[in-house]
Design a protein around this motif. Structure first.
Motif, PDB file in Angstrom:
ATOM      1  N   GLU A  87     -64.915  15.920  -3.794  1.00 13.92           N
ATOM      2  CA  GLU A  87     -65.727  15.755  -2.587  1.00 13.92           C
ATOM      3  C   GLU A  87     -65.107  14.745  -1.631  1.00 13.92           C
ATOM      4  O   GLU A  87     -65.238  14.866  -0.418  1.00 13.92           O
ATOM      5  CB  GLU A  87     -67.131  15.288  -2.952  1.00 13.92           C
ATOM      6  N   VAL A  88     -64.478  13.705  -2.200  1.00 15.83           N
ATOM      7  CA  VAL A  88     -63.956  12.602  -1.386  1.00 15.83           C
ATOM      8  C   VAL A  88     -62.523  12.309  -1.791  1.00 15.83           C
ATOM      9  O   VAL A  88     -62.195  12.273  -2.986  1.00 15.83           O
ATOM     10  CB  VAL A  88     -64.814  11.328  -1.563  1.00 15.83           C
ATOM     11  N   VAL A  89     -61.663  12.096  -0.788  1.00 19.17           N
ATOM     12  CA  VAL A  89     -60.295  11.614  -1.016  1.00 19.17           C
ATOM     13  C   VAL A  89     -60.183  10.223  -0.413  1.00 19.17           C
ATOM     14  O   VAL A  89     -60.444  10.041   0.782  1.00 19.17           O
ATOM     15  CB  VAL A  89     -59.250  12.545  -0.381  1.00 19.17           C
ATOM     16  N   ILE A  90     -59.829   9.253  -1.231  1.00 20.16           N
ATOM     17  CA  ILE A  90     -59.541   7.896  -0.740  1.00 20.16           C
ATOM     18  C   ILE A  90     -58.064   7.869  -0.393  1.00 20.16           C
ATOM     19  O   ILE A  90     -57.208   8.008  -1.263  1.00 20.16           O
ATOM     20  CB  ILE A  90     -59.881   6.846  -1.807  1.00 20.16           C
ATOM     21  N   MET A  91     -57.757   7.706   0.885  1.00 20.37           N
ATOM     22  CA  MET A  91     -56.413   7.944   1.391  1.00 20.37           C
ATOM     23  C   MET A  91     -55.779   6.699   1.993  1.00 20.37           C
ATOM     24  O   MET A  91     -56.366   6.058   2.879  1.00 20.37           O
ATOM     25  CB  MET A  91     -56.478   9.033   2.472  1.00 20.37           C
ATOM     26  N   LEU A 117     -61.759   9.360   3.178  1.00 11.13           N
ATOM     27  CA  LEU A 117     -62.060   7.955   3.441  1.00 11.13           C
ATOM     28  C   LEU A 117     -60.739   7.202   3.455  1.00 11.13           C
ATOM     29  O   LEU A 117     -60.073   7.084   2.423  1.00 11.13           O
ATOM     30  CB  LEU A 117     -62.988   7.398   2.363  1.00 11.13           C
ATOM     31  N   VAL A 118     -60.344   6.721   4.618  1.00 11.46           N
ATOM     32  CA  VAL A 118     -59.080   5.997   4.749  1.00 11.46           C
ATOM     33  C   VAL A 118     -59.279   4.563   4.281  1.00 11.46           C
ATOM     34  O   VAL A 118     -60.179   3.862   4.740  1.00 11.46           O
ATOM     35  CB  VAL A 118     -58.587   6.027   6.206  1.00 11.46           C
ATOM     36  N   LEU A 119     -58.430   4.145   3.365  1.00 11.12           N
ATOM     37  CA  LEU A 119     -58.460   2.785   2.829  1.00 11.12           C
ATOM     38  C   LEU A 119     -57.068   2.192   3.046  1.00 11.12           C
ATOM     39  O   LEU A 119     -56.101   2.627   2.431  1.00 11.12           O
ATOM     40  CB  LEU A 119     -58.811   2.808   1.338  1.00 11.12           C
ATOM     41  N   THR A 120     -56.960   1.208   3.943  1.00 14.91           N
ATOM     42  CA  THR A 120     -55.652   0.767   4.387  1.00 14.91           C
ATOM     43  C   THR A 120     -55.670  -0.698   4.787  1.00 14.91           C
ATOM     44  O   THR A 120     -56.737  -1.303   4.953  1.00 14.91           O
ATOM     45  CB  THR A 120     -55.172   1.629   5.569  1.00 14.91           C
ATOM     46  N   MET A 121     -54.477  -1.251   4.961  1.00 14.03           N
ATOM     47  CA  MET A 121     -54.342  -2.635   5.417  1.00 14.03           C
ATOM     48  C   MET A 121     -54.525  -2.751   6.924  1.00 14.03           C
ATOM     49  O   MET A 121     -54.749  -3.837   7.443  1.00 14.03           O
ATOM     50  CB  MET A 121     -52.955  -3.175   5.041  1.00 14.03           C
ATOM     51  N   HIS A 122     -54.424  -1.643   7.649  1.00 15.87           N
ATOM     52  CA  HIS A 122     -54.510  -1.690   9.099  1.00 15.87           C
ATOM     53  C   HIS A 122     -55.947  -1.909   9.552  1.00 15.87           C
ATOM     54  O   HIS A 122     -56.896  -1.421   8.931  1.00 15.87           O
ATOM     55  CB  HIS A 122     -53.990  -0.388   9.702  1.00 15.87           C
ATOM     56  N   THR A 123     -56.118  -2.601  10.660  1.00 15.05           N
ATOM     57  CA  THR A 123     -57.458  -2.802  11.215  1.00 15.05           C
ATOM     58  C   THR A 123     -57.901  -1.546  11.967  1.00 15.05           C
ATOM     59  O   THR A 123     -57.083  -0.731  12.385  1.00 15.05           O
ATOM     60  CB  THR A 123     -57.471  -3.996  12.186  1.00 15.05           C
TER      61      THR A 123
END
Length: 253
Positions: A87-91, A117-123
């Motif tokens: 259902e969800v991809v943490i990308m 769901l984007v999970l990143t260091m960028h703001t």
């Protein structure tokens, strides 16, 4: 949830501006989002094994979230989704080979796309707008994952968009709308009463099953009404619905 952010320069009339306005009026980010009855199937995609292990460990004690696969780049993401149907991809964004943005577009084009769901260091101000446009359902900085990741997964799995309230306001404050176009009002008036209701509910953020429950019809019937609306009015994405509804004052800013 009050880290500093800067207002980006958005193109006038952007659908993403309309999305930000709706998010600010009806915030999707909320603490203590209710657990699901059925587990949310999640795939983690990040080129760093230690990050994937950390996310898996963070989610290990969550009863309604189950990690069903891991990948190291965007190519892995597409293959895993096609094989496992999460259902969800943490990308993550910055990955060798196929990056997160390219993978998000590819996933969004699948017949049954997952929520990304984007999970990143960028703001957010650096990357949020093009990612929402590419089909992402949410954006979370890695330094907030320990506090907010579970809520973010539940929010996007429910069909909502996840951004922090401050970021929703950031988008909304950039909106500059003129008067509602007469052509759009005429197009809306040409719809049946049920089609008008479905258009409004989609613009307000409800998904197919939720709309069906409100109207006493099946989710499949809701999809039929949506198809009619899209053909008659020329809409394609939920952000199109939001923009259209704002332009004719069907939902309030």
């Amino acid at each position: 949830m009050t880290r500093t952010t800067h207002t980006p320069m958005l193109p006038p009339g952007s659908d993403l501006e309309a999305l930000g306005l709706t998010l600010a009026a009806r915030p999707y980010v909320r603490r203590g989002v209710a657990m699901r009855d059925e587990p949310i199937r999640v795939v983690i995609v990040d080129d760093h094994a230690v990050v994937r292990a950390g996310i898996r460990a963070l989610l290990a004690g969550v009863p309604d979230v189950v990690v069903v696969g891991e990948g190291a780049d965007g190519r892995d993401a597409v293959a895993l989704v096609e094989r496992l149907g999460p259902e969800v991809v943490i990308m993550d964004l910055e990955m060798p080979g196929v990056d997160g943005t390219t993978a998000t577009r590819a996933l969004h084009a699948l017949p049954v796309p997952p929520k990304v769901l984007v999970l990143t260091m960028h703001t957010e101000e650096e990357r949020l707008l093009p990612l929402l446009d590419a089909g992402a359902s949410g954006y979370l900085a890695k330094d907030a994952a320990e506090r907010d990741l579970v809520d973010a997964i539940r929010v996007v799995a429910s069909g909502d968009v996840y951004v922090r309230p401050r970021v929703a306001r950031m988008l909304a404050e950039s909106v500059r709308h003129g008067p509602a176009p007469d052509a759009r009002r005429a197009a809306f008036d040409s719809l049946s009463a049920r089609e008008q209701t479905v258009l409004r509910l989609v613009a307000e953020g409800y998904n197919g099953p939720e709309i069906g429950q409100q109207l006493g019809i099946s989710a499949k019937t809701v999809d039929t009404y949506k198809q009619r609306v899209e053909e008659k009015v020329g809409l394609a994405h939920r952000t199109d619905y939001v923009r259209f509804a704002l332009d004719i004052d069907l939902i309030r800013k």
